[in-house]
Design an enzyme around this catalytic site. Structure first.
Site, mmCIF file in Angstrom:
data_model
loop_
_atom_site.group_PDB
_atom_site.id
_atom_site.type_symbol
_atom_site.label_atom_id
_atom_site.label_comp_id
_atom_site.label_asym_id
_atom_site.label_seq_id
_atom_site.Cartn_x
_atom_site.Cartn_y
_atom_site.Cartn_z
ATOM 1 N N GLY A 46 0.833 -1.200 0.000
ATOM 2 C CA GLY A 46 0.000 0.000 0.000
ATOM 3 C C GLY A 46 0.861 1.240 0.000
ATOM 4 O O GLY A 46 2.003 1.216 0.464
ATOM 5 N N GLN A 51 3.232 9.911 0.857
ATOM 6 C CA GLN A 51 4.521 9.204 0.945
ATOM 7 C C GLN A 51 5.435 9.525 -0.235
ATOM 8 O O GLN A 51 6.641 9.299 -0.165
ATOM 9 C CB GLN A 51 4.304 7.688 1.053
ATOM 10 C CG GLN A 51 3.688 7.273 2.387
ATOM 11 C CD GLN A 51 3.499 5.778 2.460
ATOM 12 O OE1 GLN A 51 2.486 5.251 2.002
ATOM 13 N NE2 GLN A 51 4.471 5.072 3.004
ATOM 14 N N CYS A 94 6.089 -0.308 7.004
ATOM 15 C CA CYS A 94 5.705 0.840 6.195
ATOM 16 C C CYS A 94 6.899 1.255 5.345
ATOM 17 O O CYS A 94 8.026 1.287 5.842
ATOM 18 C CB CYS A 94 5.301 1.988 7.122
ATOM 19 S SG CYS A 94 4.846 3.492 6.254
ATOM 20 N N LEU A 95 6.635 1.580 4.085
ATOM 21 C CA LEU A 95 7.727 1.977 3.194
ATOM 22 C C LEU A 95 8.396 3.263 3.672
ATOM 23 O O LEU A 95 9.540 3.529 3.325
ATOM 24 C CB LEU A 95 7.207 2.150 1.759
ATOM 25 C CG LEU A 95 6.687 0.852 1.108
ATOM 26 C CD1 LEU A 95 6.075 1.152 -0.256
ATOM 27 C CD2 LEU A 95 7.801 -0.176 0.977
ATOM 28 N N HIS A 136 -4.236 1.539 7.877
ATOM 29 C CA HIS A 136 -2.843 2.010 7.916
ATOM 30 C C HIS A 136 -2.641 3.138 6.893
ATOM 31 O O HIS A 136 -2.084 4.192 7.208
ATOM 32 C CB HIS A 136 -1.905 0.829 7.624
ATOM 33 C CG HIS A 136 -0.462 1.190 7.459
ATOM 34 N ND1 HIS A 136 0.532 0.684 8.254
ATOM 35 C CD2 HIS A 136 0.162 2.001 6.561
ATOM 36 C CE1 HIS A 136 1.698 1.174 7.867
ATOM 37 N NE2 HIS A 136 1.506 1.978 6.844
ATOM 38 N N GLU A 137 -3.129 2.921 5.669
ATOM 39 C CA GLU A 137 -2.940 3.920 4.601
ATOM 40 C C GLU A 137 -3.758 5.172 4.877
ATOM 41 O O GLU A 137 -3.303 6.289 4.634
ATOM 42 C CB GLU A 137 -3.304 3.328 3.240
ATOM 43 C CG GLU A 137 -2.448 2.149 2.787
ATOM 44 C CD GLU A 137 -0.964 2.405 2.873
ATOM 45 O OE1 GLU A 137 -0.539 3.558 2.692
ATOM 46 O OE2 GLU A 137 -0.218 1.451 3.155
ATOM 47 N N HIS A 140 -2.122 7.600 7.069
ATOM 48 C CA HIS A 140 -1.123 8.457 6.404
ATOM 49 C C HIS A 140 -1.739 9.788 5.969
ATOM 50 O O HIS A 140 -1.091 10.827 6.010
ATOM 51 C CB HIS A 140 -0.566 7.768 5.152
ATOM 52 C CG HIS A 140 0.565 6.822 5.424
ATOM 53 N ND1 HIS A 140 1.772 7.235 5.944
ATOM 54 C CD2 HIS A 140 0.690 5.483 5.225
ATOM 55 C CE1 HIS A 140 2.585 6.184 6.045
ATOM 56 N NE2 HIS A 140 1.946 5.107 5.630
HETATM 57 NI NI NI Z 1 2.728 3.150 5.590
#
Ligand code: NI
Length: 172
Positions: A46, A51, A94-95, A136-137, A140
């Site tokens: 995701g 991000q 998480c990226l 989670h997304e 963000h």
């Molecule tokens: Ni993340």
């Protein structure tokens, strides 16, 4: 399509609250395409627009199992309209928080409304990994990272580690 640079902790941009998308147009779709390519390249399941440094309420996701083939999902202006009382715990990563993982409790099931890739309103029920990933997304978009759900001690430890790693990288 292009792979964009993924921002990582402690970049302050990640704490920004993203603004609603006004129109699902070609410009937004180009961003969604880039986000998907960036997510697959990473690889991750995701990615939120913030991000890659764009503060708009847009997400891409693909939680298909290995060997299932790609199943990209797009969420524009997503909103959780219902969530279960029951929680489930997943080990999240998480990226933007590279190589750090921790268990996070979240509602096990959610119902989410959003606009799709064509700007059509949709509503979807999600459970399991998909439900966790959506929450989670969506976090963000409100400037919240999964480490914000951890104890202050654990979070500080992770932020310190990543700050140090970034400094070491910059010094190379
Ligand atoms: Ni993340």
């Amino acid at each position: 399509m292009a792979v964009r640079k993924i921002l990582t902790v402690p970049d302050p941009v990640l704490k920004q609250v993203s603004t609603p998308v006004e129109a699902v147009d070609d410009e937004l779709r180009a961003l969604l395409d880039d986000m998907l390519e960036t997510m697959y390249d990473a690889p991750g399941v995701g990615l939120a627009a913030i991000q890659v440094g764009v503060p708009v309420r847009a997400l891409v996701m693909d939680v298909s199992a290995e060997g299932e083939g790609p199943a990209p999902r797009y969420f524009v202006n997503p909103e959780i309209v219902w969530h279960s009382e029951e929680l489930s715990s997943y080990q999240e990563g998480c990226l933007s928080v590279p190589e750090q993982y921790a268990d996070v409790d979240r509602p096990a099931e959610v119902r989410v409304s959003f606009l799709d890739y064509d700007g059509q309103p949709q509503e979807m029920h999600a459970s399991g990994l998909l439900a966790t990933c959506i929450q989670h997304e969506l976090d963000h978009l409100n400037g919240v990272l999964f480490i914000d759900h951890l104890s202050r001690m654990k979070r500080d430890m992770i932020v310190r580690k990543l700050t140090k790693a970034r400094k070491a990288e910059a010094a190379e």
